[in-house]
Design a protein around this motif. Structure first.
Motif, PDB file in Angstrom:
ATOM      1  N   LYS A  79       0.837  -1.214   0.000  1.00  0.00           N
ATOM      2  CA  LYS A  79       0.000   0.000   0.000  1.00  0.00           C
ATOM      3  C   LYS A  79       0.871   1.264   0.000  1.00  0.00           C
ATOM      4  O   LYS A  79       0.760   2.126   0.864  1.00  0.00           O
ATOM      5  CB  LYS A  79      -0.941   0.005   1.211  1.00  0.00           C
ATOM      6  N   ASP A  82       0.106   6.913  -3.040  1.00  0.00           N
ATOM      7  CA  ASP A  82      -0.628   6.935  -4.304  1.00  0.00           C
ATOM      8  C   ASP A  82       0.182   7.497  -5.461  1.00  0.00           C
ATOM      9  O   ASP A  82      -0.008   7.090  -6.615  1.00  0.00           O
ATOM     10  CB  ASP A  82      -1.909   7.760  -4.121  1.00  0.00           C
ATOM     11  N   PRO A  86      -0.745   6.281  -9.505  1.00  0.00           N
ATOM     12  CA  PRO A  86      -1.937   7.032  -9.077  1.00  0.00           C
ATOM     13  C   PRO A  86      -3.259   6.314  -9.330  1.00  0.00           C
ATOM     14  O   PRO A  86      -3.435   5.625 -10.341  1.00  0.00           O
ATOM     15  CB  PRO A  86      -1.849   8.316  -9.907  1.00  0.00           C
ATOM     16  N   ALA A  87      -4.188   6.534  -8.421  1.00  0.00           N
ATOM     17  CA  ALA A  87      -5.543   6.008  -8.604  1.00  0.00           C
ATOM     18  C   ALA A  87      -6.294   6.796  -9.665  1.00  0.00           C
ATOM     19  O   ALA A  87      -7.168   6.246 -10.348  1.00  0.00           O
ATOM     20  CB  ALA A  87      -6.306   6.061  -7.283  1.00  0.00           C
ATOM     21  N   ARG A  92      -2.719   7.761 -13.949  1.00  0.00           N
ATOM     22  CA  ARG A  92      -2.238   6.385 -14.063  1.00  0.00           C
ATOM     23  C   ARG A  92      -1.991   6.021 -15.523  1.00  0.00           C
ATOM     24  O   ARG A  92      -1.011   5.332 -15.845  1.00  0.00           O
ATOM     25  CB  ARG A  92      -3.229   5.404 -13.444  1.00  0.00           C
ATOM     26  N   SER A 151       6.507   9.455 -10.044  1.00  0.00           N
ATOM     27  CA  SER A 151       5.775   8.196 -10.140  1.00  0.00           C
ATOM     28  C   SER A 151       6.730   7.089 -10.551  1.00  0.00           C
ATOM     29  O   SER A 151       7.935   7.311 -10.755  1.00  0.00           O
ATOM     30  CB  SER A 151       4.656   8.313 -11.176  1.00  0.00           C
TER      31      SER A 151
END
Length: 228
Positions: A79, A82, A86-87, A92, A151
């Motif tokens: 987890k 984010d 990314p959500a 994403r 990211s």
């Protein structure tokens, strides 16, 4: 039981997995597999990875190969924040777009610069084309590939772009946008971790000079098959 990560930090994908795990405080046991001495062809490693490539991961009885798959596994299991993956649908998608493109572009072209010393002109042209796309298509005017935050795309990009630096080519010279992005990525990762992960590749020229010539002959047909 912590993860076992089978890595050689001479390898770009291994460095991305290593940095990701370290940055996210994911407990793991580092299993060094030396590509230059052919340890990935030994019987014991074959039980972990039938494809004989690093990185590889073992989590209990579960084994996994391919750097992107390994990092996405860690994203879900641990987890992680984010921003790594990314959500948000479009952010994403930007990450996925870069990860889908890079395998046969910057990955291939940066590796050519390292291995095919006798064909530098063609390799350099291919590499410059990929670097231009990273600046003009993937970064544009954004701080990072997916937007305002680092990211997985940026992590995978930086380890690939550093690879030709290990061959003595300063790919950041004359590219202020790429240089500024590199500084942001290094700051996001942390200088100590960034330097730790890249120590081996930035000393790669000396490592190759010291390599047993018979070992290099073992690798040459495989290298030529990839790039010719």
């Amino acid at each position: 039981m912590s993860l076992e990560l089978y890595l050689d930090l001479f390898s770009q994908p291994c460095r991305s997995v290593y940095i990701f795990a370290k940055k996210n405080n994911i407990p793991f046991e580092f299993k060094n597999i030396s590509l230059l001495t052919g340890e990935h062809y030994e019987e014991e490693f074959g039980k972990i990875s039938m494809i004989r490539k690093v990185p590889a991961m073992r989590d209990g009885d579960f084994c996994l190969t391919e750097s992107i798959a390994i990092m996405l596994y860690m994203v879900q299991k641990f987890k992680t924040p984010d921003f790594w993956y990314p959500a948000d649908l479009q952010h994403r998608a930007r990450v996925d777009e870069y990860l889908s493109w890079q395998h046969m572009a910057i990955r291939m072209h940066g590796s050519k610069m390292f291995w095919l010393r006798e064909k530098l002109d063609a390799a350099l042209e291919d590499l410059n084309g990929s670097l231009k796309l990273i600046e003009e298509k993937f970064l544009q005017d954004r701080p990072f590939i997916a937007g305002d935050h680092m990211s997985l795309a940026d992590l995978v990009a930086i380890v690939e772009i550093i690879q030709p630096v290990g061959a003595g080519l300063d790919v950041f010279e004359g590219r202020p946008k790429l240089s500024a992005w590199r500084d942001r990525v290094e700051a996001a990762i942390g200088k100590e971790l960034f330097d730790d992960a890249h120590h081996a590749i930035l000393g790669a020229q000396e490592s190759v000079k010291m390599m047993d010539p018979s070992k290099m002959q073992l690798f040459k047909p495989k290298i030529l098959k990839l790039f010719m």
